[in-house]
Structure formats: structure tokens, C-alpha cells
Design a protein around this motif. Sequence first.
Motif, PDB file in Angstrom:
ATOM      1  N   LYS A   1      -0.526   2.894   6.290  1.00 36.26           N
ATOM      2  CA  LYS A   1      -1.297   3.756   5.392  1.00 36.26           C
ATOM      3  C   LYS A   1      -2.602   4.198   6.060  1.00 36.26           C
ATOM      4  CE  LYS A   1      -2.048   4.858   0.841  1.00 36.26           C
ATOM      5  NZ  LYS A   1      -1.180   5.780   0.176  1.00 36.26           N
ATOM      6  N   GLU A   2      -3.225   3.292   6.782  1.00 38.88           N
ATOM      7  CA  GLU A   2      -4.502   3.597   7.437  1.00 38.88           C
ATOM      8  C   GLU A   2      -4.337   4.399   8.720  1.00 38.88           C
ATOM      9  OE1 GLU A   2      -6.224  -0.288   7.942  1.00 38.88           O
ATOM     10  OE2 GLU A   2      -6.810  -0.414   5.822  1.00 38.88           O
ATOM     11  N   ASN A   3      -3.141   4.395   9.306  1.00 36.09           N
ATOM     12  CA  ASN A   3      -2.950   5.001  10.628  1.00 36.09           C
ATOM     13  C   ASN A   3      -1.922   6.134  10.664  1.00 36.09           C
ATOM     14  OD1 ASN A   3      -4.615   3.258  12.625  1.00 36.09           O
ATOM     15  ND2 ASN A   3      -3.641   1.810  11.223  1.00 36.09           N
ATOM     16  N   SER A   4      -1.555   6.643   9.508  1.00 35.79           N
ATOM     17  CA  SER A   4      -0.625   7.761   9.468  1.00 35.79           C
ATOM     18  C   SER A   4      -0.832   8.546   8.189  1.00 35.79           C
ATOM     19  CB  SER A   4       0.823   7.262   9.578  1.00 35.79           C
ATOM     20  OG  SER A   4       1.209   6.604   8.396  1.00 35.79           O
ATOM     21  N   ASN A   5      -0.004   9.544   7.983  1.00 36.48           N
ATOM     22  CA  ASN A   5      -0.076  10.380   6.768  1.00 36.48           C
ATOM     23  C   ASN A   5       0.965   9.957   5.748  1.00 36.48           C
ATOM     24  OD1 ASN A   5      -2.149  11.946   7.830  1.00 36.48           O
ATOM     25  ND2 ASN A   5      -0.694  13.270   8.910  1.00 36.48           N
TER      26      ASN A   5
ATOM     27  N   ALA B   1       0.798  -1.236   0.000  1.00 33.76           N
ATOM     28  CA  ALA B   1       0.000   0.000   0.000  1.00 33.76           C
ATOM     29  C   ALA B   1       0.829   1.285   0.000  1.00 33.76           C
ATOM     30  CB  ALA B   1      -0.945  -0.009   1.205  1.00 33.76           C
TER      31      ALA B   1
ATOM     32  N   ASP C   1       0.953  -6.406   5.334  1.00 32.93           N
ATOM     33  CA  ASP C   1       0.166  -6.091   6.530  1.00 32.93           C
ATOM     34  C   ASP C   1       0.625  -4.777   7.147  1.00 32.93           C
ATOM     35  OD1 ASP C   1      -1.210  -8.477   6.211  1.00 32.93           O
ATOM     36  OD2 ASP C   1      -0.105  -9.534   7.789  1.00 32.93           O
TER      37      ASP C   1
ATOM     38  N   ALA D   1       3.911   4.779  13.325  1.00 38.27           N
ATOM     39  CA  ALA D   1       2.496   4.391  13.240  1.00 38.27           C
ATOM     40  C   ALA D   1       2.056   3.565  14.445  1.00 38.27           C
ATOM     41  CB  ALA D   1       2.248   3.618  11.953  1.00 38.27           C
TER      42      ALA D   1
ATOM     43  N   LYS E   1      -0.331  -1.680   4.930  1.00 35.06           N
ATOM     44  CA  LYS E   1      -1.765  -1.391   5.039  1.00 35.06           C
ATOM     45  C   LYS E   1      -2.048  -0.672   6.349  1.00 35.06           C
ATOM     46  CE  LYS E   1      -6.299  -3.491   4.927  1.00 35.06           C
ATOM     47  NZ  LYS E   1      -7.052  -4.549   5.511  1.00 35.06           N
ATOM     48  N   TYR E   2      -1.498  -1.175   7.437  1.00 34.30           N
ATOM     49  CA  TYR E   2      -1.722  -0.572   8.754  1.00 34.30           C
ATOM     50  C   TYR E   2      -1.165   0.859   8.776  1.00 34.30           C
ATOM     51  CZ  TYR E   2      -1.706   0.242  13.752  1.00 34.30           C
ATOM     52  OH  TYR E   2      -1.932   0.788  15.001  1.00 34.30           O
TER      53      TYR E   2
END
Length: 134
Positions: free
Chosen positions: A129-133, A11, A123, A66, A126-127
Motif C-alpha cells: 500500500k505504501e509502495n505502489s498504487n 491494508a 506486513d 511492489a 502495508k508495504y
Amino acid sequence: MITQDQLPMVAIPSMNDTHLEEMLIINKLESAARSNKVEEVLATIKELLAHTEIHFANENELMIKADFPDLAAHKAEHDRHLHELNSLVKYFSERGESNAILAYIEGNLIGWSIHHIETMDADMAKYVKENSNT
């Protein structure tokens, strides 16, 4: 030889770029080993080690920023792999056996790299990308 289409995408584009760079170094190493160019093999193993150290340091930093929950396991795998590469550099420096390098690439390095990207890196990316900028 590892091909670009064999590399799983994650990601975070910069990680994909790093994985592609590493693939090119692995291919250069394999080519030098097949030709039994001892000096080139040694230089390329050292290049792979240096690239991998930076690669893993960057990933570790992403995971720390993250607050990635599997940081310890992922970092432990990075540390294990770096230890393996350091051992390979030492072994080849002492013995100069290109066939051992080929066996390592074909029997371990390519499969490990693809599996690591498909599982741990996918994994983590993805994490992150979803939890940081990132």
C-alpha cells in the motif's frame, strides 16, 4: 468454525475480501466433514485448494510488483501451505476420513490462516500500500 470477527484486516481491501471468501470455504468444509458428507468434503477441499492457489498467485504478483523485500520468505510459506493442501486432497481422496479433515482444520488450518494474515499478510499489505498504487 471461523468467524468474520476473528479475521484480521489488512491494508488492502481486496485481500480482506479474499480472506473472507476463504473463511467461508473453510466453514463449508468443516460443516461437510462434521456431517461426514464424503463427496461434499472432497469437492470442498478441491474448491479450497483452487481458491488458495489463485489467492496466493495474486498476493505473489502484488509482492513482485511492489518489490517486497520479504517476497522469498512469504512465497515459500505459500508454497509450503499449498503443498500441505495438495497432500490433504490426496489423503482424503484415498481414505475418505472426515475426522482427519476436522483435525486438520481445528489443529492447523484456522490457526495458521489467522497467524499468516496477522503477520505476513499484514506486513506485506502495508508495504504494498505504501509502495505502489494498490
